[in-house]
Design an enzyme around this catalytic site. Structure first.
Site, PDB file in Angstrom:
ATOM      1  N   CYS A 130      39.873 -16.808  35.529  1.00  0.00           N
ATOM      2  CA  CYS A 130      40.151 -15.572  34.761  1.00  0.00           C
ATOM      3  C   CYS A 130      38.937 -15.620  33.449  1.00  0.00           C
ATOM      4  CB  CYS A 130      41.542 -15.399  34.033  1.00  0.00           C
ATOM      5  SG  CYS A 130      42.740 -15.578  35.073  1.00  0.00           S
ATOM      6  N   ARG A 186      44.654 -28.665  37.972  1.00  0.00           N
ATOM      7  CA  ARG A 186      45.750 -28.352  36.948  1.00  0.00           C
ATOM      8  C   ARG A 186      46.592 -29.652  36.878  1.00  0.00           C
ATOM      9  NH1 ARG A 186      48.069 -22.576  38.695  1.00  0.00           N
ATOM     10  NH2 ARG A 186      46.021 -21.381  38.340  1.00  0.00           N
ATOM     11  N   GLN A 202      41.232 -21.315  44.335  1.00  0.00           N
ATOM     12  CA  GLN A 202      41.966 -20.025  44.737  1.00  0.00           C
ATOM     13  C   GLN A 202      40.938 -19.044  45.205  1.00  0.00           C
ATOM     14  OE1 GLN A 202      43.156 -19.608  40.668  1.00  0.00           O
ATOM     15  NE2 GLN A 202      45.412 -20.062  41.180  1.00  0.00           N
ATOM     16  N   ASP A 242      40.467 -16.195  44.517  1.00  0.00           N
ATOM     17  CA  ASP A 242      40.885 -15.411  43.078  1.00  0.00           C
ATOM     18  C   ASP A 242      40.127 -13.891  43.046  1.00  0.00           C
ATOM     19  OD1 ASP A 242      42.434 -15.195  40.877  1.00  0.00           O
ATOM     20  OD2 ASP A 242      41.138 -16.967  40.037  1.00  0.00           O
ATOM     21  N   HIS A 261      39.765 -10.549  40.128  1.00  0.00           N
ATOM     22  CA  HIS A 261      40.337  -9.716  39.180  1.00  0.00           C
ATOM     23  C   HIS A 261      39.761  -8.480  39.149  1.00  0.00           C
ATOM     24  CE1 HIS A 261      40.712 -13.887  37.404  1.00  0.00           C
ATOM     25  NE2 HIS A 261      41.608 -13.380  36.786  1.00  0.00           N
ATOM     26  N   LYS A 308      54.351 -10.277  37.539  1.00  0.00           N
ATOM     27  CA  LYS A 308      53.727 -10.270  38.911  1.00  0.00           C
ATOM     28  C   LYS A 308      54.601  -9.953  39.994  1.00  0.00           C
ATOM     29  CE  LYS A 308      55.091 -15.199  39.225  1.00  0.00           C
ATOM     30  NZ  LYS A 308      54.594 -16.647  39.576  1.00  0.00           N
ATOM     31  N   HIS A 361      45.007  -9.545  38.278  1.00  0.00           N
ATOM     32  CA  HIS A 361      44.514 -10.965  38.851  1.00  0.00           C
ATOM     33  C   HIS A 361      45.401 -11.050  40.192  1.00  0.00           C
ATOM     34  CE1 HIS A 361      44.637 -15.525  38.217  1.00  0.00           C
ATOM     35  NE2 HIS A 361      45.484 -15.383  39.138  1.00  0.00           N
TER      36      HIS A 361
END
Length: 642
Positions: A337, A366, A384, A386, A388, A468, A514
């Site tokens: 992000c 992580r 990911q 990912d 946004h 979410k 996200h």
RNA sequence: GCCUCGGUAACUCAGAGGUAGAGUGAUUGACUUGUAAUCAAUUAGCCGGGGGUUCAAAUCCCCCCCGAGGCUCCA
């Protein structure tokens, strides 16, 4: 007499204090035989429950949704009874049924159960079922119940449960000849013989109340069914799941592995696994560009300031990998992000340009507790898919709908047939005020409702930065996997001071979501390997065909064919090893290569190939196939995601 | 991180105080084959790491690392 209303609306008059079972008999003997439990005015009760007033009645048979649950819960009681018979020192604690099917019971014991112990338990359970003894219910006052567990059946765990209840009266159930009775709300099956198939599966440990500070208990798992056939089917499914284990298939098919001693949770994707990932990525990029996403790339590591700004230092520190550089602190990114926020902030966007959609296949790291790791399902290095989306507040619903449409498109392409939506609400540890959370949560639900999608709510399961939507996908053997997640983030926009210029020429805060669709590439790869049991569809097969010469004299032609296929864009190999043709066919079959091509004198003569389709039911060989025809067919299959 | 069980050849596993084993693979040779394993030879190891007990340790004890099934966590 009391009046009973049945689900079909019919009314039935029965004498007061009739049992449900007798009412069922009155309706029909077959119903009485199939009856398991019942619902009186919506409350679950046993068959020997006596009706005292006018009520609505629904009799649950072994076909009802709740019935299997009740059966498994009863099985947990039977198992607990068996364990106490065999190990009088064992203290039963709790024993629920579990989703999607099965049960467990936690026991406080001195010594953990061995495989032999489990066999003993299975034997005893089978005996109790043979005896077909009735389940009996008894009511005790809370005081007497506590007293029972303090003095007679010394069980501090049950006392603890009772001390936390707020009712005055509790119920106990017992079955069979033994003295074992258990605190339970019920309902239960009428008698132990209703279980026609039960298997004690395995034992492991668990903490009392899931708290590592409390006593360690032994958890015994099992599963029960109404008929032996269902049990066999279920055990077959478990076997099948074992065979599909991506950790085993991953090494057999040379797709991926881990070097555990070098870095637990750090997956190594081998060349063939990487081919699959490349295809997944290409598909992803193509679909995202089509849907108006811009693809970006951001660094893996940023200075501490970034993570202070984002709030990760405060809320995610325990999961981050720190890097100390000459007294300066950096962190490896646990999320993509912040980088995307910085890219958005490179210029002043006008309201006319929104929504802005930034996507990235970003690898984040992580730190997880070592016990949480599991093959590629749970890793520390997570790529990911990912993106946004920065948008005007009134674009939120539209954008969520667009994401949902993409989710549907993706999952269909990978052969999934069923997926479920969940909305997760504010967790305990969260940034942002309640008003913001309420607003965002509401927007997610409204978007789902607008496109007529049914969803369930998971209270308190949201990320620390926003509510979410999660999507759970059901695989080929009925297991569920959480893949997509769509998260509203109304915190980073504040923290990174994200703006757009409105019609009024003033700065305004956009909405940011996200989202991921695959979830993460490592896990998705593992899931499709398990879903297809290693037999990837043509378009995802790392090797689509192997050309096998019948003897060495056909090698030259085999090479020519393979080259031609590769030239055309097909992932083809030729096998020139010193083995016999039959061996090579077996080898390619076990490697789950979809097409096996054989060439010999006949093929050279006619300039054709013999194609064995390993995916076809009879594993059939088609002779005299023209090479251009085969190329067209495979390219077509690539294109159609077959 | 916690509980239980494990870690022996590239892989799957046997060996449980007394010379380190099998199958598969890999390599080499012979065979030249028409649709799921040709035959033979060769290759194989700090018995996860460290420390201890013992005349002697893969084997018994202690610590650590890693894995499996759970707990917890989660994409």
């Amino acid at each position: 007499m009391v009046k009973i209303e049945l689900p079909d609306g019919n009314m039935l008059e029965v004498s007061k204090n009739s049992t449900i079972l007798s009412i069922a008999q009155q309706i029909g003997p077959r119903l009485a035989e199939a009856a398991v439990a019942a619902k009186i005015d919506g409350n679950l009760v046993d068959l020997f429950y006596e009706v005292t007033k006018n009520s609505k009645l629904e009799i649950l048979t072994n076909k009802s949704e709740e019935a299997l649950d009740i059966l498994n819960h009863s099985a947990a009681h039977i198992m607990a009874g068996a364990v106490v018979d065999l190990f009088p020192d064992a203290r039963p604690t709790i024993g629920p049924s579990i989703e999607p099917v099965g049960f467990y019971y936690d026991f406080y014991v001195k010594k953990p159960f061995t495989q032999e112990d489990l066999e003993q338990i299975q034997k005893r359970v089978d005996e109790v079922i043979q005896e077909n003894s009735e389940f009996k219910r008894e009511e005790l006052s809370l005081k007497d119940a506590i007293n029972y567990y303090q003095t007679e059946d010394k069980n501090k765990f049950k006392v603890e449960i009772l001390e936390e209840t707020e009712v005055d009266e509790v119920s106990f159930y017992s079955h069979g000849k033994g003295a074992f009775k258990d605190l339970c709300r019920g309902p239960h099956i009428p008698s132990t013989g209703r279980i026609k198939g039960i298997k004690i599966l395995n034992a492991s440990s668990a903490f009392w109340r899931g708290d590592a500070q409390r006593e360690s208990l032994q958890r015994v798992y099992g599963v029960a069914f109404f008929n032996p056939k269902q049990l066999r089917k279920h055990l077959h499914m478990l076997e099948e799941a074992k065979k599909r284990d991506h950790r085993i298939l991953g090494s057999q098919l040379d797709l991926f592995g881990t070097a555990d001693e070098w870095g637990p949770g750090m997956p190594l994707i081998y060349p063939k696994g990487t081919i699959i990932l490349e295809i997944l990525k290409a598909f992803w990029i193509k679909e995202h560009r089509k849907a108006g996403y811009e693809i970006v790339q951001t660094p893996h590591i940023f200075k501490e300031l970034v993570w202070q700004t984002s709030g990760h230092i405060e809320y995610f520190l325990e999961n981050m990998f720190p890097v100390d550089l000459k007294g300066e602190k950096w962190f490896i990114k646990p999320m993509n992000c912040p980088g995307h926020m910085m890219i958005y902030n490179r210029k002043a966007y006008s309201y006319r340009e929104l929504p802005v959609r930034l996507g990235e296949m970003g690898t984040v790291y992580r730190y997880e507790l070592s016990g949480a790791l599991h093959g590629l399902f749970r890793v520390l290095s997570i790529t990911q898919d990912d993106a946004h989306i920065f948008m005007l507040p009134d674009q939120l619903e539209d954008e969520i709908v667009r994401v949902i449409e993409m989710v549907d498109h993706f999952y269909k392409a990978f052969g999934f047939e069923e997926w479920e939506y969940f909305v997760s609400t504010k967790p305990e540890k969260a940034i942002g005020d309640d008003a913001g959370w309420d607003h965002a949560t509401d927007a997610l639900m409204k978007a789902l409702e607008r496109v007529d999608i049914k969803y369930k709510v998971k209270e308190g399961d949201g990320a620390f930065y926003g509510p979410k939507i999660d999507v759970d996908v059901k695989d080929a053997i009925g297991r569920r996997w959480q893949l997509a997640t769509i998260q509203v983030d109304f915190n980073l926009p504040d923290r990174f001071d994200i703006n757009y210029l409105g019609e009024d020429g003033q700065k305004h805060r956009p909405f940011v979501i996200h989202r991921v669709i695959y979830g993460c590439m490592e896990r998705f790869l593992a899931i499709i390997v398990e879903n297809y049991a290693g037999k990837m569809p043509i378009w995802l097969s790392p090797v689509q065909t192997v050309v096998i010469p019948i003897t060495d004299s056909h090698a030259e032609y085999a090479k020519k064919v393979a080259d031609e296929l590769v030239e055309a864009g097909i992932r083809a190999e030729a096998d020139f090893s010193g083995e016999r043709m039959e061996y090579k066919i077996r080898h390619a079959t076990m490697q789950k290569v979809p097409y096996i091509i054989n060439v010999g004198d006949k093929e050279i003569e006619a300039e054709t190939i013999a194609v064995r389709n390993v995916r076809s039911k009879d594993n059939k060989v088609e002779f005299g196939v023209k090479i251009p025809d085969f190329i067209d067919k495979v390219l077509q299959q690539n294109k159609n995601y077959e």
